[in-house]
Design a protein around this motif. Sequence first.
Motif, PDB file in Angstrom:
ATOM      1  N   LYS A   1       2.711  14.185  -7.537  1.00 49.08           N
ATOM      2  CA  LYS A   1       2.566  13.958  -8.982  1.00 49.08           C
ATOM      3  C   LYS A   1       2.637  15.236  -9.798  1.00 49.08           C
ATOM      4  O   LYS A   1       2.748  15.195 -11.010  1.00 49.08           O
ATOM      5  CB  LYS A   1       1.259  13.228  -9.252  1.00 49.08           C
TER       6      LYS A   1
ATOM      7  N   GLU B   1       3.349   4.079  -4.731  1.00 49.89           N
ATOM      8  CA  GLU B   1       2.582   5.094  -5.457  1.00 49.89           C
ATOM      9  C   GLU B   1       3.253   5.335  -6.795  1.00 49.89           C
ATOM     10  O   GLU B   1       4.471   5.210  -6.913  1.00 49.89           O
ATOM     11  CB  GLU B   1       2.547   6.410  -4.675  1.00 49.89           C
ATOM     12  N   SER B   2       2.471   5.682  -7.787  1.00 51.70           N
ATOM     13  CA  SER B   2       3.069   5.994  -9.079  1.00 51.70           C
ATOM     14  C   SER B   2       3.572   7.437  -9.063  1.00 51.70           C
ATOM     15  O   SER B   2       2.967   8.310  -8.443  1.00 51.70           O
ATOM     16  CB  SER B   2       2.062   5.788 -10.199  1.00 51.70           C
TER      17      SER B   2
ATOM     18  N   THR C   1       0.819  -1.218   0.000  1.00 49.77           N
ATOM     19  CA  THR C   1       0.000   0.000   0.000  1.00 49.77           C
ATOM     20  C   THR C   1       0.849   1.262   0.000  1.00 49.77           C
ATOM     21  O   THR C   1       0.338   2.339  -0.276  1.00 49.77           O
ATOM     22  CB  THR C   1      -0.950   0.032   1.210  1.00 49.77           C
TER      23      THR C   1
ATOM     24  N   TRP D   1       6.631   9.145  -1.487  1.00 50.98           N
ATOM     25  CA  TRP D   1       6.973   9.353  -2.885  1.00 50.98           C
ATOM     26  C   TRP D   1       6.740  10.817  -3.251  1.00 50.98           C
ATOM     27  O   TRP D   1       5.935  11.509  -2.621  1.00 50.98           O
ATOM     28  CB  TRP D   1       6.132   8.444  -3.763  1.00 50.98           C
TER      29      TRP D   1
END
Length: 182
Positions: A180, A92-93, A89, A177
């Motif tokens: 985006k 993350e992209s 979980t 991460w």
Amino acid sequence: MSSSATVGGAGTWSHALVKISPYTFAAIGIAVAIGVSVLGAAWGIYITGSSLIGAAIKAPRITSKNLISVIFCEAVAIYGVIVAIILQTKLESVPTSQIYAPESLRAGYAIFASGIIVGFANLVCGVCVGIIGSSCALSDAQNSSLFVKILVIEIFGSALGLFGVIVGIIMSAQATWPSKTV
């Protein structure tokens, strides 16, 4: 000294570690967490089970009572599965331009380290619980009053796996991460 031998040169370990995708490190960490935990559980069950079957020849009454040792060993595999789900979980992209950003590398290394810690802690825990479970079965076959005393020691041995899980969860908290937005 050639330029490839300097820190970060094309032929150095530091260059290789920075150029391997953080997703690869994360995937290896998740695989090690579950795989090595299951290996520890299997090894512990093997040690406990063989002694349990051998001791049950002398005292058949011990078989059902000493199955708790096998259950403790199986719990080690469950710890690995739980941590693998938690680590999964954390993935993350991120945009392709930020895959090798320091924050991405840190997240991949954190998940990798968490998986290594949990996997090997559970390997040692499985062997520990297996050896103590073996002793418990053999002792119980000789003197049934020793069962509870050795079972308490087995519970403390099982706590080693929980310590690994706790440290792994703390380590995985470092896995953040990059956002985006570029």
